[in-house]
Design a protein around this motif. Structure first.
Motif, PDB file in Angstrom:
ATOM      1  N   GLN A  82      36.057  44.852  36.108  1.00  0.00           N
ATOM      2  CA  GLN A  82      35.449  45.446  34.902  1.00  0.00           C
ATOM      3  C   GLN A  82      36.400  45.356  33.704  1.00  0.00           C
ATOM      4  O   GLN A  82      35.971  45.085  32.586  1.00  0.00           O
ATOM      5  N   LEU A 138      36.958  41.260  32.887  1.00  0.00           N
ATOM      6  CA  LEU A 138      35.776  40.445  33.199  1.00  0.00           C
ATOM      7  C   LEU A 138      35.750  39.116  32.445  1.00  0.00           C
ATOM      8  O   LEU A 138      35.652  38.044  33.055  1.00  0.00           O
ATOM      9  N   LYS A 139      35.879  39.164  31.121  1.00  0.00           N
ATOM     10  CA  LYS A 139      35.770  37.940  30.312  1.00  0.00           C
ATOM     11  C   LYS A 139      36.903  36.947  30.600  1.00  0.00           C
ATOM     12  O   LYS A 139      36.636  35.776  30.869  1.00  0.00           O
ATOM     13  N   MET A 169      28.877  36.778  32.777  1.00  0.00           N
ATOM     14  CA  MET A 169      29.284  38.164  32.518  1.00  0.00           C
ATOM     15  C   MET A 169      28.186  39.146  32.923  1.00  0.00           C
ATOM     16  O   MET A 169      28.456  40.177  33.547  1.00  0.00           O
ATOM     17  N   GLU A 170      26.954  38.808  32.577  1.00  0.00           N
ATOM     18  CA  GLU A 170      25.821  39.685  32.916  1.00  0.00           C
ATOM     19  C   GLU A 170      25.685  39.843  34.425  1.00  0.00           C
ATOM     20  O   GLU A 170      25.427  40.944  34.923  1.00  0.00           O
ATOM     21  N   ARG A 184      29.251  41.554  36.025  1.00  0.00           N
ATOM     22  CA  ARG A 184      29.507  42.961  35.697  1.00  0.00           C
ATOM     23  C   ARG A 184      28.837  43.883  36.713  1.00  0.00           C
ATOM     24  O   ARG A 184      29.419  44.865  37.177  1.00  0.00           O
ATOM     25  N   PHE A 237      30.538  43.358  40.324  1.00  0.00           N
ATOM     26  CA  PHE A 237      31.802  44.088  40.443  1.00  0.00           C
ATOM     27  C   PHE A 237      31.572  45.567  40.750  1.00  0.00           C
ATOM     28  O   PHE A 237      32.325  46.165  41.512  1.00  0.00           O
ATOM     29  N   ALA A 269      21.259  40.108  35.476  1.00  0.00           N
ATOM     30  CA  ALA A 269      21.591  41.463  35.940  1.00  0.00           C
ATOM     31  C   ALA A 269      20.657  41.874  37.075  1.00  0.00           C
ATOM     32  O   ALA A 269      21.065  42.563  38.020  1.00  0.00           O
TER      33      ALA A 269
END
Length: 460
Positions: A115, A118-119, A136-137, A140, A143, A195
Motif C-alpha cells: 500500500q 504501490l506505484k 494500481m486499481e 491495491r 494487497f 478492482a
C-alpha cells in the motif's frame, strides 16, 4: 498380520493414478485464480488489452505472495509431519501455531509495504504509463487481501499433513469456484473493472482462509490450532524457515523471471506484447500444471521404493511418469500448432493482440515437447535424496539459461529474439537434465548390482 505398504507392492500404473490424479486436479484448480481473472478482464469491453497487461504486470507480485505461503506453509507442514512421525503431538501443534502466526505477520507486512509503495513497485515490475492505472486499481485491492491469501495457501498444507488430502483439495475448489462466480458479477454486472476482479479474488481467498482455520478449530481435525501454541519460538521459526526455503527460493526466481520478461516485452514490443505474453503465461500454466501434479504423485512412489532398494520399481515409476508427462505436453504442443488464434481469443479478441499472441504462442512453445521430460527428470533427484542436483536442474531453465537469453537475445534480434529465448532454454536445459538423468539411472543399476553381490556373499 504385518502391514505391507502398497507403495512397495502395488502395480506402478495404479499407484501413479491413485497419487497423481488428486494432485493434478488440485494444481489445475489452484491455477484457475489468475487464469479466470485474465479471461474475464480480457473479454471486458472497458478493460481489454490494457486490463490484461495490468494483471500481467501484477503476476510476479502474486508469485511472491505464493512464495511466502510456501516458505511458512510447506516449511511448517514438513516440520509438523516430522513431529507427528515422532509421536510428539504437542510439539507438532506448536509448529502449526507458530507457522500460522508467521503467515499472518508476513501477510500484514506485505500488505503494508504494498500500500505504501504501490506505484514504484508496479513501475519497477514493468508497468507503462498507460497500463499503470489498471495495475494500481487491481493490486491495491489484492494487497489488502494479502493475509487471506497466505493463510489460505499456507495452512492448506497442514490439512494435507493432518491426513485429509481430499479436504485440502476441497479448499482449492471452494476458492476457485467462488472466484469464478464473483468475477463476472463484479466486472460485468456491477461495472467495478479491475478492482472488481481483485475483490472477487480476495473474497474467495478470505472464505478459503476461514474454511481452513475453522477446520483446525473444529471436530474434523486430528490436531488443533490453539492460542497457547501461537507464541513464537526461535528454534521452531528457524526450522520452519529453513525447510521452506528451497520452495520459496524457486518461486522468487520465478517472480524475477516474470519481472525481467515483462520489462523486456515493454521495451521491444510495447503494451500489446505484455498483454499477449500474459495470455501465453495462462496457457502455459494450463499445459504444465498437470506435469507438476504428476510429479507430486510419482515422488512418494520413487522415494519409498528407492529407500526399500527396489530399484526396478524406481525405474518403472520414473519411466512411466516421463512417458505420461511427454504425452501431456505433446497434446498441448499439437493444440498450440493447430489452434493458436482460438486459444488467444479465449482471453481477448482485439486484432493486434490476436495477431501478436498467436505468433508468439507458436514460437514460445517451439520446444514444448521436451519440457515434460525435463521437469520429471529434474525432480527425480529430489525423490532419491539428491536435492542439490534437483535444485540445479530445476533452476537451469529459469536462472541459468532463460534470464540471460531474455536479456541478450533481444539486443540482436528484437522481439523475435525474446520469443525464441524460451525454446533455447527448454532445449538446452533438457539436454543438461538428460545427461544428469542418464548418470542417475546408471548409479541405480550400480546400486542394484552391489545389492545382488552383497546378497550372494551373505548366502555363501
Amino acid at each position: 498380520m504385518e502391514y505391507v505398504n502398497p507403495l512397495g507392492e502395488e502395480k506402478i500404473s495404479k499407484l501413479l493414478v491413485k497419487f497423481s490424479v488428486p494432485a493434478i486436479v488440485g494444481m489445475m484448480v489452484n491455477a484457475l485464480y489468475n487464469i479466470v481473472d485474465r479471461i474475464f478482464i480480457g473479454n471486458s469491453s472497458d478493460l481489454g488489452s490494457y486490463g490484461l497487461a495490468g494483471i500481467t504486470i501484477a503476476f510476479p507480485i502474486m508469485i511472491i505472495l505464493l512464495a511466502i505461503g510456501i516458505l511458512f506453509g510447506v516449511g511448517g507442514a514438513t516440520l509438523f509431519s516430522i513431529r507427528l512421525g515422532e509421536k510428539q503431538q504437542e510439539r507438532a501443534e506448536n509448529v502449526m501455531g507458530n507457522a500460522f502466526v508467521l503467515l499472518i505477520i508476513a501477510g500484514f507486512i506485505f500488505m503494508l509495504l504494498g500500500q505504501i509503495f504501490l506505484k514504484p513497485i508496479l513501475s519497477l515490475f514493468g508497468a507503462s504509463e498507460a497500463v499503470l492505472p489498471y495495475s494500481m486499481e487491481y493490486m491495491r485491492v489484492i494487497f489488502f487481501g494479502a493475509i487471506f491469501q497466505v493463510v489460505s495457501m499456507g495452512m492448506n498444507n497442514f490439512i494435507r499433513a493432518d491426513g485429509n488430502p481430499k479436504i485440502a483439495m476441497m479448499t482449492m475448489f471452494l476458492g476457485a469456484g467462488i472466484n469464478t462466480l464473483l468475477d463476472p458479477l463484479f466486472i460485468y454486472v456491477f461495472k467495478m473493472g479491475m478492482a472488481g476482479a481483485a475483490l472477487a479474488t480476495i473474497l474467495a481467498q478470505a472464505i478459503s482462509a476461514t474454511w481452513v482455520v475453522t477446520y483446525f478449530i473444529g471436530k474434523r481435525s486430528r490436531n488443533k490450532l490453539r492460542l497457547k501454541h501461537m507464541k513464537l519460538k526461535f528454534d521452531i521459526v528457524t526450522k520452519i524457515t529453513s525447510l521452506g526455503l528451497p520452495g520459496f527460493s524457486m518461486q522468487l526466481a520465478n517472480s524475477l523471471l516474470n519481472m525481467i520478461l515483462n520489462k523486456s516485452l515493454l521495451i521491444y514490443g510495447g503494451d500489446i506484447a505484455v498483454s499477449g505474453m500474459g495470455v501465453i503465461n495462462s496457457i502455459q500454466t494450463m499445459l504444465l500444471m498437470p506435469i507438476t501434479g504428476l510429479n507430486q504423485g510419482v515422488q512418494p512412489i520413487i522415494s519409498f521404493n528407492y529407500g526399500a532398494r527396489k530399484y526396478n520399481r524406481v525405474k518403472a515409476a520414473i519411466k512411466l511418469a516421463i512417458m505420461v508427462a511427454t504425452g501431456i505436453v505433446l497434446c498441448g504442443y499439437i493444440i498450440t500448432r493447430l489452434f493458436p488464434e482460438q486459444m488467444i481469443a479465449m482471453f481477448n479478441q482485439e486484432t493486434d493482440l490476436l495477431e501478436f499472441g498467436s505468433y508468439a504462442l507458436i514460437h514460445w512453445f517451439l520446444c514444448l515437447p521436451v519440457i515434460g521430460f525435463q521437469i520429471i527428470s529434474a525432480n527425480f533427484f529430489q525423490a532419491i535424496g539428491r536435492p542439490k542436483s534437483s535444485m540445479f536442474l530445476i533452476l537451469s531453465r529459469q536462472i541459468i539459461l532463460l534470464i540471460p537469453a531474455l536479456i541478450i537475445f533481444p539486443k540482436f534480434w528484437g522481439i523475435n529474439g525474446l520469443l525464441h529465448a524460451a525454446p533455447f532454454a527448454d532445449f538446452f536445459s533438457a539436454l543438461l537434465t538428460g545427461a544428469w538423468f542418464y548418470n542417475g539411472i546408471k548409479s541405480l543399476e550400480k546400486s542394484r548390482f552391489e545389492d545382488r553381490s552383497n546378497a550372494s556373499d551373505t548366502v555363501i
